[in-house]
Design an enzyme around this catalytic site. Structure first.
Site, PDB file in Angstrom:
ATOM      1  N   LYS A 235       0.671  -1.197   0.127  1.00 54.39           N
ATOM      2  CA  LYS A 235       0.027   0.038  -0.116  1.00 54.39           C
ATOM      3  C   LYS A 235       0.930   1.199  -0.082  1.00 54.39           C
ATOM      4  O   LYS A 235       2.209   1.500   0.661  1.00 54.39           O
ATOM      5  CB  LYS A 235      -0.917   0.132   1.344  1.00 54.39           C
ATOM      6  CG  LYS A 235      -1.986  -0.944   1.493  1.00 54.39           C
ATOM      7  CD  LYS A 235      -2.806  -0.811   2.821  1.00 54.39           C
ATOM      8  CE  LYS A 235      -3.784  -1.784   2.874  1.00 54.39           C
ATOM      9  NZ  LYS A 235      -4.870  -1.754   1.964  1.00 54.39           N
ATOM     10  N   ARG A 309     -10.134 -11.666   3.161  1.00 55.11           N
ATOM     11  CA  ARG A 309     -10.963 -12.660   2.578  1.00 55.11           C
ATOM     12  C   ARG A 309     -10.321 -14.116   2.434  1.00 55.11           C
ATOM     13  O   ARG A 309     -10.892 -14.949   2.658  1.00 55.11           O
ATOM     14  CB  ARG A 309     -11.516 -12.376   0.992  1.00 55.11           C
ATOM     15  CG  ARG A 309     -10.387 -12.085  -0.029  1.00 55.11           C
ATOM     16  CD  ARG A 309     -10.908 -11.642  -1.222  1.00 55.11           C
ATOM     17  NE  ARG A 309     -10.953 -10.059  -1.006  1.00 55.11           N
ATOM     18  CZ  ARG A 309     -11.350  -9.267  -2.106  1.00 55.11           C
ATOM     19  NH1 ARG A 309     -11.750  -9.776  -3.138  1.00 55.11           N
ATOM     20  NH2 ARG A 309     -11.399  -7.912  -1.658  1.00 55.11           N
TER      21      ARG A 309
HETATM   22  N1  BES Z   1      -7.968  -3.801   4.992  1.00 54.51           N
HETATM   23  C1  BES Z   1      -8.151  -3.489   3.536  1.00 54.51           C
HETATM   24  C2  BES Z   1      -9.438  -2.778   3.243  1.00 54.51           C
HETATM   25  C3  BES Z   1      -9.545  -1.374   3.933  1.00 54.51           C
HETATM   26  C4  BES Z   1      -8.842  -0.523   3.478  1.00 54.51           C
HETATM   27  C5  BES Z   1     -10.595  -1.260   4.819  1.00 54.51           C
HETATM   28  C6  BES Z   1      -8.902   0.772   4.118  1.00 54.51           C
HETATM   29  C7  BES Z   1     -10.676  -0.147   5.431  1.00 54.51           C
HETATM   30  C8  BES Z   1     -10.132   1.170   4.939  1.00 54.51           C
HETATM   31  C9  BES Z   1      -8.120  -4.764   2.639  1.00 54.51           C
HETATM   32  O1  BES Z   1      -7.353  -5.669   3.055  1.00 54.51           O
HETATM   33  C10 BES Z   1      -7.763  -4.309   1.217  1.00 54.51           C
HETATM   34  O2  BES Z   1      -6.625  -3.832   1.344  1.00 54.51           O
HETATM   35  N2  BES Z   1      -8.519  -4.272   0.419  1.00 54.51           N
HETATM   36  C11 BES Z   1      -8.275  -4.001  -1.033  1.00 54.51           C
HETATM   37  C12 BES Z   1      -8.951  -5.358  -1.684  1.00 54.51           C
HETATM   38  C13 BES Z   1      -8.546  -4.681  -3.332  1.00 54.51           C
HETATM   39  C14 BES Z   1      -6.926  -5.176  -3.395  1.00 54.51           C
HETATM   40  C15 BES Z   1      -9.414  -5.766  -4.245  1.00 54.51           C
HETATM   41  C16 BES Z   1      -9.296  -2.700  -1.178  1.00 54.51           C
HETATM   42  O3  BES Z   1     -10.086  -2.373  -0.763  1.00 54.51           O
HETATM   43  O4  BES Z   1      -8.413  -1.799  -1.823  1.00 54.51           O
HETATM   44 MN    MN Z   2      -5.467  -5.485   2.239  1.00 56.17          MN
END
Ligand code: BES
Ligand code: MN
Ligand code: ZN
Length: 456
Positions: A235, A309
């Protein structure tokens, strides 16, 4: 300010008059109080507090504006911040006495682990019709969830999260078992292991059970990603900053479990928390890897940042094996849920219409906002993989919260009823019933649903 509830009103307690904007003119107020209100331009605006002086220069009483009543009972929580210290009571019990009092107690929360002072406290006499037991159980559980989320990962890694779960389990004499590190492979939780193995703290699956064995089976599964760097699909700094809160699902299921156990609801409760850190190292799982899952489905990794997930899938598969009556999972699963509904309104997904209605009704009753979104079957095709049974992400990125829910659904077959909550777990601004920071979401509504179904 911490709010302490007491049963009997002390002599020196001062009254708080709840003032609606429509009712202000006709209200029975002392001439002095009315003149003071008018001199201050107060006419019951929502959230406004006006302290009325007495002739000695002390405080006679307080007027608190509730506007047209649309703000809800929890809005009384702002009093926890604005009232001077001492003893207070409502001049007349508000319509929803329990919820207004709960708002006050929740509004008195602050996170003090690292030395910030909680401020002076106020004592509040329980109004007529408020249920002290229920308010106390709910507040304690919400505070637990907030504290766990607010604690940064250097003090809330997978091992510390395990300790927190064990502490709660022990307080209620629940039976605990934890599978750690390579034992996850022997016990067939390959995806929990794959996501968590790059951390210096071993991944683990926390599993505790409580209650009469023959009672209806309610199983809670919470995403326990203690920190989410994104993995090799790292990230950016802005996206990583808040990722200590990625165990918000775990924190919330622990809060809900605490409410259920403290209220002694007759269920066989089970709590499953896959606790990991999505870290980066030479042994991290990679984009393009194909993972085996507990359920037997092979999963191609399109993005290592869609890790929640994966760990939930193995935990849900385990939960599903005993066909629970009600299977609930909670997870800070997607940024897409925030794009759709914002931070304060978590979506939930279920194929059970009756359950959805119960949740929506409870959500409105206890002012715990939730919104049903669809498990839209046609989008399942977006998760197809050329070489495995399923991909963990879609290629187009559309409907991210829905497709994440559809991914989880592939791992649930036997549960009589399943519902998934894609929560934010965080309040980005101060609100009457809580400060900026970790937040409990959905669990007050769920407690209501579960108590309604299985309570005495
Ligand atoms: N933990 C994150 C989702 C998240 C991010 C929740 C910011 C609340 C605030 C999750 O693990 C994630 O990174 N999801 C990705 C999925 C994508 C790679 C399909 C997302 O939401 O960008
Ligand atoms: Mn994530
Ligand atoms: Zn995550």
């Amino acid at each position: 300010m911490p709010v302490e509830l007491i049963e009997h009103r002390p002599k020196n307690s001062r009254p708080i008059q709840l003032v609606t904007s429509a009712g202000f003119n006709g209200m029975a107020l002392s001439p002095a109080a009315r003149a003071w209100a008018e001199a201050n331009g107060f006419s019951g605006e929502a959230g406004r507090l006006l302290l009325v002086p007495n002739p000695e220069g002390g405080i006679e009483e307080a007027l608190f504006g509730v506007g047209n009543g649309q703000e809800g009972a929890l809005a009384a929580g702002s009093l926890a911040k604005s009232l001077p210290e001492g003893d207070w009571h409502f001049a007349a019990a508000p319509e929803d006495a329990s919820l207004a009092t709960l708002g006050l107690v929740l509004g008195g929360y602050s996170f003090t682990r690292y030395g910030k002072k909680p401020g002076k406290s106020i004592r509040f006499t329980l109004p007529k019709g408020a249920d002290a037991g229920s308010i106390g159980r709910i507040a304690e559980s919400v505070f637990l969830a907030r504290d766990l989320i607010n604690t940064p990962t250097n003090d809330m890694g997978p091992a510390a999260l395990e300790d927190a779960a064990r502490k709660l389990a022990k307080a209620h004499k629940a039976r605990v078992s934890v599978t750690v590190g390579d034992k996850l492979l022997e016990a067939n939780f390959p995806m929990i292991h794959a996501v968590g193995r790059a951390s210096t703290e071993a991944p683990r699956l926390i599993d505790f059970s409580w209650g009469r064995k023959a009672a209806p089976k309610v199983t809670l599964v919470g995403k326990g990603v203690c920190f989410d760097t994104g993995g090799l699909d790292i990230k950016p700094a802005s996206g990583m900053l808040l990722m200590k809160k990625d165990m918000g699902g775990a924190a919330n299921v622990l809060g809900l479990a605490s409410m259920i156990m403290a209220a002694d609801i007759d269920v066989r409760l089970r709590v499953l928390i896959p606790a990991v850190e999505n870290a980066i190292s030479g042994n991290a799982f990679r984009p393009g890897d194909v993972l085996q899952s507990r359920k037997g489905l092979t999963v191609e990794i399109g993005n290592t940042d869609a890790e929640g997930r994966l760990i939930l899938a193995d935990a849900l598969a385990l939960a599903d094996e005993e066909a629970p009556d009600l299977l609930i999972d909670m997870a800070t699963l997607t940024g897409a849920a925030r794009v759709a509904l914002g931070p304060d309104l978590p979506p939930f997904y279920t194929g059970d219409d009756a359950l959805a209605d119960e949740i929506a009704k409870a959500s409105a009753e206890v002012e715990d906002p939730l919104w049903r979104m669809p498990l839209w079957k046609p989008y399942e095709a977006k998760l197809s993989s050329k070489i495995a049974d399923i991909n963990n992400v879609t290629t187009d990125g559309f409907a991210g919260s829905i497709t994440a829910a559809l991914f989880l659904q592939r791992f649930v077959e036997k549960a009589k009823s399943w519902v998934h909550f894609d929560i934010f777990g965080w309040s980005p601004s101060d609100r009457p019933h809580g400060p900026t920071g970790g937040e409990a979401q959905a669990i007050r509504a769920l407690e209501k649903v579960i108590a309604g179904r299985y309570g005495k």
